[in-house]
Write a protein that holds these residues in place. Structure first.
Motif, PDB file in Angstrom:
ATOM      1  N   ASP A 140       0.844  -1.198   0.000  1.00 29.69           N
ATOM      2  CA  ASP A 140       0.000   0.000   0.000  1.00 29.69           C
ATOM      3  C   ASP A 140       0.880   1.250   0.000  1.00 29.69           C
ATOM      4  O   ASP A 140       1.075   1.885   1.039  1.00 29.69           O
ATOM      5  CB  ASP A 140      -0.925  -0.039   1.225  1.00 29.69           C
ATOM      6  CG  ASP A 140      -1.977   1.056   1.171  1.00 29.69           C
ATOM      7  OD1 ASP A 140      -1.975   1.832   0.195  1.00 29.69           O
ATOM      8  OD2 ASP A 140      -2.793   1.131   2.095  1.00 29.69           O
ATOM      9  N   VAL A 141       1.429   1.570  -1.170  1.00 28.59           N
ATOM     10  CA  VAL A 141       2.319   2.723  -1.309  1.00 28.59           C
ATOM     11  C   VAL A 141       1.818   3.591  -2.455  1.00 28.59           C
ATOM     12  O   VAL A 141       1.177   3.096  -3.374  1.00 28.59           O
ATOM     13  CB  VAL A 141       3.773   2.276  -1.598  1.00 28.59           C
ATOM     14  CG1 VAL A 141       4.355   1.554  -0.400  1.00 28.59           C
ATOM     15  CG2 VAL A 141       3.831   1.384  -2.832  1.00 28.59           C
ATOM     16  N   GLU A 150      10.205   0.052  -5.266  1.00 32.68           N
ATOM     17  CA  GLU A 150      10.695  -1.000  -4.372  1.00 32.68           C
ATOM     18  C   GLU A 150       9.648  -2.094  -4.196  1.00 32.68           C
ATOM     19  O   GLU A 150       9.986  -3.276  -4.127  1.00 32.68           O
ATOM     20  CB  GLU A 150      11.084  -0.404  -3.011  1.00 32.68           C
ATOM     21  CG  GLU A 150      12.356   0.450  -3.047  1.00 32.68           C
ATOM     22  CD  GLU A 150      13.543  -0.272  -3.679  1.00 32.68           C
ATOM     23  OE1 GLU A 150      13.745  -1.467  -3.372  1.00 32.68           O
ATOM     24  OE2 GLU A 150      14.252   0.346  -4.499  1.00 32.68           O
ATOM     25  N   ALA A 151       8.379  -1.696  -4.125  1.00 32.44           N
ATOM     26  CA  ALA A 151       7.303  -2.678  -3.929  1.00 32.44           C
ATOM     27  C   ALA A 151       7.207  -3.624  -5.124  1.00 32.44           C
ATOM     28  O   ALA A 151       7.017  -4.839  -4.953  1.00 32.44           O
ATOM     29  CB  ALA A 151       5.972  -1.959  -3.712  1.00 32.44           C
ATOM     30  N   LYS A 170      -2.093  -2.001  -4.611  1.00 33.43           N
ATOM     31  CA  LYS A 170      -2.904  -1.752  -3.416  1.00 33.43           C
ATOM     32  C   LYS A 170      -3.008  -0.258  -3.091  1.00 33.43           C
ATOM     33  O   LYS A 170      -4.043   0.210  -2.636  1.00 33.43           O
ATOM     34  CB  LYS A 170      -2.309  -2.505  -2.231  1.00 33.43           C
ATOM     35  CG  LYS A 170      -3.305  -2.820  -1.154  1.00 33.43           C
ATOM     36  CD  LYS A 170      -2.723  -3.821  -0.174  1.00 33.43           C
ATOM     37  CE  LYS A 170      -3.758  -4.211   0.867  1.00 33.43           C
ATOM     38  NZ  LYS A 170      -3.203  -5.222   1.784  1.00 33.43           N
ATOM     39  N   GLY A 171      -1.926   0.486  -3.343  1.00 32.94           N
ATOM     40  CA  GLY A 171      -1.918   1.907  -3.009  1.00 32.94           C
ATOM     41  C   GLY A 171      -2.442   2.799  -4.138  1.00 32.94           C
ATOM     42  O   GLY A 171      -2.305   4.021  -4.077  1.00 32.94           O
ATOM     43  N   HIS A 172      -2.974   2.198  -5.189  1.00 36.83           N
ATOM     44  CA  HIS A 172      -3.458   2.960  -6.345  1.00 36.83           C
ATOM     45  C   HIS A 172      -4.814   2.371  -6.680  1.00 36.83           C
ATOM     46  O   HIS A 172      -4.922   1.385  -7.413  1.00 36.83           O
ATOM     47  CB  HIS A 172      -2.460   2.795  -7.491  1.00 36.83           C
ATOM     48  CG  HIS A 172      -2.777   3.581  -8.723  1.00 36.83           C
ATOM     49  ND1 HIS A 172      -3.142   4.892  -8.711  1.00 36.83           N
ATOM     50  CD2 HIS A 172      -2.765   3.217 -10.028  1.00 36.83           C
ATOM     51  CE1 HIS A 172      -3.351   5.302  -9.949  1.00 36.83           C
ATOM     52  NE2 HIS A 172      -3.131   4.301 -10.771  1.00 36.83           N
ATOM     53  N   GLU A 173      -5.858   2.952  -6.106  1.00 36.57           N
ATOM     54  CA  GLU A 173      -7.187   2.355  -6.154  1.00 36.57           C
ATOM     55  C   GLU A 173      -7.629   2.065  -7.583  1.00 36.57           C
ATOM     56  O   GLU A 173      -7.512   2.920  -8.461  1.00 36.57           O
ATOM     57  CB  GLU A 173      -8.209   3.270  -5.458  1.00 36.57           C
ATOM     58  CG  GLU A 173      -9.460   2.500  -5.086  1.00 36.57           C
ATOM     59  CD  GLU A 173     -10.448   3.351  -4.289  1.00 36.57           C
ATOM     60  OE1 GLU A 173     -10.074   4.447  -3.845  1.00 36.57           O
ATOM     61  OE2 GLU A 173     -11.597   2.889  -4.134  1.00 36.57           O
TER      62      GLU A 173
END
Ligand SMILES: [Zn+2]
Length: 205
Positions: A140-141, A150-151, A170-173
């Protein structure tokens, strides 16, 4: 920048529109994904983009602010000429600037020289399904950040990325990425996920 996130530096050199051979394959795929609203525009913000690798250094990608257009022409495609994930720099040419999500594409191309095409779509249904069914997913980044790079690298550490050429961000809906050895392969990876969703929903009906 309030989130303390390092964003890429985009350098753009305007040139003549790209030759048709550089983008016609992308356009064929884009037309289908636009019809399914996997690429498009919502609340006046365009979403979704496709790229195709030219060689080890370069790739062609749909241009910025093109999401609302059912079809694109040469003026709407951009070429990434160099990218560097250490200095966070991207150089592009063509008649338009590249999608701001070009850096996510670049990060994926860095995973393997065998990756030749990348698709990024937005879909709440596909995104939710992937997150709740143990598909590969990045942490979630925020997108466009060092953390995101990095993710993606972490996700594919110790495995061939082409064994799992898809992930939900996850961090980009609503954000989903697929990739492949060519555009057709990247497109089929996406359709297989849609197939899983349809099968799942008919089992529940
Ligand atoms: Zn996106």
């Amino acid at each position: 920048m309030t989130d303390g996130v390092i964003k890429y530096n985009f350098h753009f050199t305007p040139t003549a529109p790209l030759p048709k051979t550089a983008w016609e394959e992308i356009e064929a795929v884009r037309e289908r994904l636009f019809a399914m609203k996997l690429i498009g525009e919502k609340a006046q913000i365009g979403y979704g983009n496709i790229s195709r690798r030219i060689d080890s250094e370069r790739f062609v990608i749909t241009g910025t602010q093109t999401g609302h257009l059912p079809n694109l022409t040469a003026e709407h495609y951009a070429q990434i000429d160099t990218w560097n994930n250490e200095t966070f720099t991207i150089h592009s040419s063509g008649a338009t600037k590249p999608s701001s999500e070009a850096l996510t594409h670049a990060t994926i191309y860095n995973l393997s020289p065998d990756i030749k095409a990348v698709i990024h779509i937005h879909s709440k249904t596909i995104w939710n399904f992937m997150l709740s069914h143990h598909y590969p997913q990045t942490a979630d980044v925020p997108y466009g950040s060092r953390e995101m790079i990095e993710a993606v690298k972490t996700l594919y550490r110790n495995q061939n990325p082409l064994d799992k050429p898809k992930f939900a961000m996850k961090g980009h809906e609503e954000g989903v990425m697929t990739f492949g050895r060519d555009l057709r392969e990247a497109e089929m990876v996406l359709y297989r996920i849609v197939g899983e969703i349809l099968e799942n929903s008919s089992n529940q009906a």
